[in-house]
Design a protein around this motif. Structure first.
Motif, mmCIF file in Angstrom:
data_model
loop_
_atom_site.group_PDB
_atom_site.id
_atom_site.type_symbol
_atom_site.label_atom_id
_atom_site.label_comp_id
_atom_site.label_asym_id
_atom_site.label_seq_id
_atom_site.Cartn_x
_atom_site.Cartn_y
_atom_site.Cartn_z
ATOM 1 N N ARG A 73 -99.785 36.076 -11.974
ATOM 2 C CA ARG A 73 -99.343 37.417 -12.367
ATOM 3 C C ARG A 73 -99.347 38.392 -11.191
ATOM 4 O O ARG A 73 -98.634 39.388 -11.205
ATOM 5 C CB ARG A 73 -100.275 37.901 -13.475
ATOM 6 N N TYR A 74 -100.148 38.093 -10.165
ATOM 7 C CA TYR A 74 -100.321 39.019 -9.043
ATOM 8 C C TYR A 74 -99.587 38.591 -7.778
ATOM 9 O O TYR A 74 -99.741 39.225 -6.742
ATOM 10 C CB TYR A 74 -101.814 39.210 -8.764
ATOM 11 N N THR A 79 -101.915 45.564 -5.916
ATOM 12 C CA THR A 79 -102.570 46.242 -7.029
ATOM 13 C C THR A 79 -103.688 47.126 -6.509
ATOM 14 O O THR A 79 -104.430 46.733 -5.612
ATOM 15 C CB THR A 79 -103.151 45.209 -8.013
ATOM 16 N N HIS A 81 -106.790 49.664 -8.237
ATOM 17 C CA HIS A 81 -107.485 50.259 -9.379
ATOM 18 C C HIS A 81 -108.042 51.611 -8.948
ATOM 19 O O HIS A 81 -108.672 51.715 -7.894
ATOM 20 C CB HIS A 81 -108.652 49.374 -9.816
ATOM 21 N N GLN A 106 -99.394 49.352 -9.415
ATOM 22 C CA GLN A 106 -98.904 48.117 -8.804
ATOM 23 C C GLN A 106 -97.603 48.396 -8.063
ATOM 24 O O GLN A 106 -96.725 49.097 -8.579
ATOM 25 C CB GLN A 106 -98.681 47.030 -9.852
ATOM 26 N N SER A 113 -95.270 50.794 -10.242
ATOM 27 C CA SER A 113 -95.437 50.874 -11.695
ATOM 28 C C SER A 113 -96.903 51.138 -12.002
ATOM 29 O O SER A 113 -97.784 50.861 -11.187
ATOM 30 C CB SER A 113 -94.984 49.581 -12.378
ATOM 31 N N GLN A 115 -99.935 50.592 -14.949
ATOM 32 C CA GLN A 115 -100.357 49.871 -16.141
ATOM 33 C C GLN A 115 -100.915 50.883 -17.139
ATOM 34 O O GLN A 115 -101.185 52.028 -16.776
ATOM 35 C CB GLN A 115 -101.412 48.830 -15.769
ATOM 36 N N THR A 117 -103.547 53.021 -19.280
ATOM 37 C CA THR A 117 -104.860 53.509 -18.872
ATOM 38 C C THR A 117 -105.925 52.951 -19.812
ATOM 39 O O THR A 117 -105.643 52.578 -20.950
ATOM 40 C CB THR A 117 -104.906 55.046 -18.863
ATOM 41 N N ARG A 141 -108.305 49.969 -24.165
ATOM 42 C CA ARG A 141 -107.018 50.576 -23.827
ATOM 43 C C ARG A 141 -106.940 51.969 -24.435
ATOM 44 O O ARG A 141 -107.296 52.174 -25.601
ATOM 45 C CB ARG A 141 -105.876 49.704 -24.345
#
Length: 147
Positions: A73-74, A79, A81, A106, A113, A115, A117, A141
């Motif tokens: 996925r990465y 990415t 944080h 990301q 984009s 993700q 929060t 989430r």
């Protein structure tokens, strides 16, 4: 394993707040650079994470295996944080209850984009050498506030 912070507790000292911020900066740089083993080392041996989707990982070995499964996925994505609005309280057993918001940015071939929060509740403890480790993490989430 819900961790609710008490609004009436004494405020964390500036030194403790800075130490917790630095801990998260080191922890998430490891995650963002895909240093899976290094990231897992920031947890206690029996550290537990409850993910927003309800999944749970317990212990470093299980955590490492779950992260390895998500590596595709990465690929080709940078990415980062971002943690903020930390609330810190000392718990009865001497651990630290920390609640914070997180935003994940990301950058990939399609551009930047964000993700969804999340609100995260951690319990941090000190290892025998005095360093902080995450004993438990609950990730929720964010969603609309319902009255």
């Amino acid at each position: 394993m819900s961790q609710v912070l008490n609004n009436s507790v004494a405020q964390a000292t500036g030194d403790l707040y800075a130490e917790v911020q630095a801990f998260y900066a080191r922890q998430m740089r490891r995650a963002d650079s895909l240093d899976i083993e290094g990231f897992a080392e920031t947890f206690t041996d029996d550290g537990e994470v409850v993910h927003a989707d309800g999944g749970r990982t317990a212990g470093r070995a299980e955590m490492i295996a779950a992260m390895r499964a998500r590596l595709p996925r990465y690929e080709g994505v940078s990415t980062q944080h971002w943690f903020g609005q930390l609330l810190i309280e000392r718990l009865a057993d001497g651990a630290l209850g920390v609640s914070y918001y997180t935003l994940v940015a990301q950058m990939g071939e399609e551009g930047l984009s964000f993700q969804p929060t999340y609100t995260v509740d951690d319990v941090l403890v000190r290892d025998p050498g005095g360093s902080l480790r995450t004993r438990s993490r609950i990730i929720r989430r964010s969603g609309p506030v319902r009255r």
